[in-house]
Design an enzyme around this catalytic site. Structure first.
Site, PDB file in Angstrom:
ATOM      1  CG  HIS A 297      -1.840  -1.140   1.321  1.00  0.00           C
ATOM      2  ND1 HIS A 297      -2.238  -1.698   2.515  1.00  0.00           N
ATOM      3  CD2 HIS A 297      -2.477  -1.846   0.357  1.00  0.00           C
ATOM      4  CE1 HIS A 297      -3.082  -2.687   2.280  1.00  0.00           C
ATOM      5  NE2 HIS A 297      -3.234  -2.802   0.978  1.00  0.00           N
ATOM      6  CD  GLN A 474       5.591   1.683   8.442  1.00  0.00           C
ATOM      7  OE1 GLN A 474       5.410   1.081   9.476  1.00  0.00           O
ATOM      8  NE2 GLN A 474       5.820   2.990   8.404  1.00  0.00           N
ATOM      9  CG  HIS A 475      -0.007  -2.484   5.301  1.00  0.00           C
ATOM     10  ND1 HIS A 475      -1.133  -1.701   5.153  1.00  0.00           N
ATOM     11  CD2 HIS A 475       0.301  -2.446   6.626  1.00  0.00           C
ATOM     12  CE1 HIS A 475      -1.490  -1.219   6.327  1.00  0.00           C
ATOM     13  NE2 HIS A 475      -0.628  -1.651   7.239  1.00  0.00           N
ATOM     14  N   PRO A 476       3.940  -4.676   3.181  1.00  0.00           N
ATOM     15  CG  PRO A 476       6.148  -5.240   3.735  1.00  0.00           C
ATOM     16  CD  PRO A 476       4.970  -4.429   4.220  1.00  0.00           C
TER      17      PRO A 476
END
Length: 538
Positions: A297, A474-476
Site C-alpha cells: 500500500h 508498511q504492508h508489504p
C-alpha cells in the site's frame, strides 16, 4: 562452524506468522521445534509494551531493521524508509496495532487466482481461532484464542468530531470493519490487552516457551536453507560464536516476512537464474518469481493545525504533559499513553463502480514535521492528520540481493504510482480528505491546512506533492506469492514449488495485498499453515 543439532521442524523468523507456527506445532508435544530469530528478545524494551510507543520505534535500530528502498521513479527518485520488526514478535511488536482483516472479497479473489482453500469461508475459522474478541463471540469473531482484540480505551474529542465529519460527507458508520461489511467509517480495534500491546510474542510465544519441545534462539541470523537432493535439510545461521547448522527431519518453514523470506530463498539458490550468479550464489532452482510481485500500500498525508491542545503533538512537546501522562498510565493504565493515536478511519471507493473499497483513510491525532532518522518529530503546535492509503495499487516491485554478504539488507524496489489508476485513486483520496475536513463537525477544530497547504490545488500539484512525500504504508506482501502457475513461489499448502520439506508462512505468500492492514491476515496465515503442517504430519 559449530556442531550441528537436529529438530523435527526449523522455523526461521519469530514474527507475526513464525511465532504462531512455532506455538501451534509444539502444542501436542509430539514434535521438536527450533525457532530462529535474528533480532532480540525485546521483552525489556519499554516502548514495545506501551501503545503510544509506536512512534518511538519507527527508526530505532535496536528493535527495527530500518531498511530503506532503492530510488523509485514513482516516488520522485527517493529512498523510502522501510521499518520492520527486529525482535520476538517481529513487526507485531512495533506496528500500529490496528486489527483489520481485509475485505471478504480479497480472499475469494485468492481462490479465483488458484489458491484453493483460501476463500473467505475457508480462512474465517482461522481468524476466529486466533482471536479473543473483547466484544464476545459471534458469526465473525471468536473468544478464547491467544490474540486479544480490544476496543479503543476511550472516546477522543477530535476523533469523534472527525467521524461526525465523515458522516456529514456521506460516509456511513460501520461498527465493525471485520464483520459483515468493510465499507464505512468507525473506530478501529487493536491488538492490545489491558491497555498494553499484545504482539504474537506475547500471545503465542510467551505461553509456549515453557514447553520442553520448543527451542527459541534470538540473535541468530539465517543465511541459507540447506537443500539436498531437492529437499530442505536444515538451516545455516550466523551467531556471535560463528556459523551453526540446524537439521530439520521433517520441514523448514521460512517466516522472514515480505523482505526477509525472499532474501533467504535467494541466498539458498532459489530465485531468478540471471540474478543469483551476479551475487555469487549457485542456482539450485531457477525461480523468477522469488522476490518478484512485491505488493504494498502507498499513502500520503494531509495535516491540519488544530485549534485545541488535545493532540499527541501537545504531549510530545511538553515535559509536564509527558510526566502527567506517564503517571496516569503507570497508575491507572489510562490517558494518552494507553492509546496508539490511530483511533478510527474509513474504507471507501475511489470510483463507485468498484466492487470493493480501494481507499482507507486513517485518522491520526498527531501531525509530523519530520523524521530525522532517529525519531518522529511532531509539529510544534497542536495538529492532526488524515492519511489516505491506496489499498489496491497496480504497481509491483522486487526484492533482490544487494550484496553477496548474507547479512546485508536486501535491495527493495517499489513501483509506486505506476498507472493512471494509481494516480487517480490517490487524487480522489486527497479530495475526500479535504471534503471531510471542510464539514461542520470538524470546522471548529481547524486553524489551517499545514500539509500540503491550500496553495496545492491542481491535479499536477497534488501528484507532485504525493511523489515527494508519499511513503510505504508498511504492508508489504506477495514477494513469494502463492498459486499454481509459473508466476508463483508456493502452492496453496505453502510448499515451495519443486523443493520438498520447505514452506513459506508470512505475508509474502499473499497473491495480492489485502484491502486493509496486514498483521491480522499474517497471523491467520500462520494459523492455517500450522494446521496444514499438522495434517500432513498425521
Amino acid at each position: 562452524m559449530l556442531s550441528n543439532s537436529a529438530y523435527d521442524y526449523v522455523i526461521v523468523g519469530a514474527g507475526s506468522a513464525g511465532a504462531v507456527v512455532a506455538s501451534r506445532l509444539t502444542e501436542n508435544g509430539a514434535y521438536r521445534v527450533l525457532l530462529l530469530e535474528a533480532g532480540t528478545e525485546g521483552s525489556n524494551f519499554f516502548w514495545s509494551r506501551v501503545p503510544v510507543g509506536v512512534a518511538k520505534m519507527i527508526d530505532d535500530p535496536a528493535v527495527n531493521w530500518c531498511y530503506s528502498s532503492e530510488p523509485d521513479e514513482g516516488s520522485g527518485g527517493r529512498r523510502i524508509d522501510v521499518p520492520r520488526g527486529k525482535m520476538l514478535g517481529g513487526s507485531s511488536s512495533i506496528n500500529g496495532m490496528v486489527y483489520i482483516r481485509g475485505n471478504h472479497g480479497d480472499y475469494d479473489e485468492w481462490r479465483q487466482r488458484g489458491c484453493d482453500g483460501w476463500d473467505w469461508d475457508s480462512v474465517l475459522p482461522y481468524f476466529r481461532k486466533a482471536e479473543n474478541q473483547a466484544r464476545g463471540e459471534d458469526e465473525f469473531h471468536g473468544v478464547g484464542g491467544p490474540l486479544h482484540v480490544s476496543d479503543q480505551p476511550a472516546k477522543y474529542e477530535l476523533t469523534e468530531a472527525a467521524l461526525a465529519a465523515c458522516e456529514q460527507a456521506g460516509i456511513p458508520r460501520n461498527p465493525d470493519f471485520n464483520g459483515a461489511q468493510q465499507e464505512g467509517c468507525g473506530h478501529y480495534q487493536t491488538t492490545t490487552s489491558r491497555r498494553r500491546r499484545w504482539s504474537t510474542a506475547k500471545a503465542y510465544l510467551e505461553p509456549a516457551r515453557g514447553r520442553a519441545n520448543l527451542t527459541v534462539r534470538t540473535g541468530t541470523h539465517a543465511t541459507k536453507v540447506l537443500i539436498e537432493n531437492d529437499r530442505a535439510a536444515g538451516v545455516e545461521f550466523h551467531t556471535e560464536q560463528g556459523r551453526v547448522t540446524a537439521r530439520a527431519r521433517r520441514e523448514v518453514v521460512v517466516s522472514g516476512g515480505a523482505y526477509g523470506s525472499p532474501q533467504l530463498l535467494l541466498l539458498s539458490g532459489l530465485g531468478p537464474g540471471e540474478h543469483l550468479p551476479d551475487m555469487g550464489v549457485p542456482v539450485i532452482r531457477d525461480m523468477p518469481s522469488v522476490g518478484s510481485n512485491l505488493h504494498d500500500h502507498f499513502n500520503t498525508n494531509l495535516s491540519w493545525r488544530c485549534s485545541k491542545a488535545i493532540t499527541l503533538n501537545d504531549l510530545e512537546n511538553s515535559w509536564p504533559r509527558k510526566i502527567a501522562a506517564a503517571i496516569q498510565y503507570g497508575l491507572f493504565r489510562s490517558g494518552p499513553m494507553a492509546s496508539n493515536g490511530i483511533h478510527a478511519g474509513l474504507f471507501t471507493r475511489s470510483d463507485p463502480r468498484l466492487e470493493r473499497p480501494d481507499l482507507q483513510v486513517n485518522i491520526f491525532e498527531w501531525s509530523t514535521l519530520e523524521r530525522n532518522g532517529t525519531r518522529v518529530k511532531p509539529h510544534p503546535f497542536p495538529g492532526f492528520t488524515l492519511m489516505p492509503v491506496h489499498l489496491r495499487p497496480d504497481g509491483r516491485g522486487t526484492v533482490r540481493l544487494n550484496s553477496p554478504n548474507p547479512l546485508a539488507p536486501p535491495a527493495v524496489l517499489f513501483d509506486y504510482l505506476r498507472t493512471d489508476y494509481d494516480v487517480q485513486a490517490l487524487l480522489a483520496a486527497i479530495r475526500l480528505c479535504r471534503t471531510i475536513a471542510s464539514q461542520p463537525a470538524l470546522r471548529p477544530y481547524l486553524v489551517d491546512e499545514v500539509m500540503p497547504g491550500l496553495a496545492t490545488q491542481s491535479d499536477d500539484e497534488m501528484i507532485e506533492y504525493v511523489r515527494k512525500t508519499g511513503v510505504s504504508n508498511q504492508h508489504p506482501t506477495s514477494s513469494c506469492a502463492m498459486g499454481q502457475g509459473p508466476n508463483t513461489v508456493v502452492d496453496p499448502r505453502l510448499r515451495v514449488h519443486g523443493i520438498d520439506g520447505l514452506r513459506v508462512a508470512d505475508a509474502s505468500i499473499m497473491p495480492v495485498v489485502v484491502g486493509g492492514n496486514t498483521n491480522a491476515p499474517t497471523i491467520m496465515i500462520g494459523e492455517k499453515c500450522a494446521a496444514m503442517m499438522l495434517q500432513d504430519a498425521a
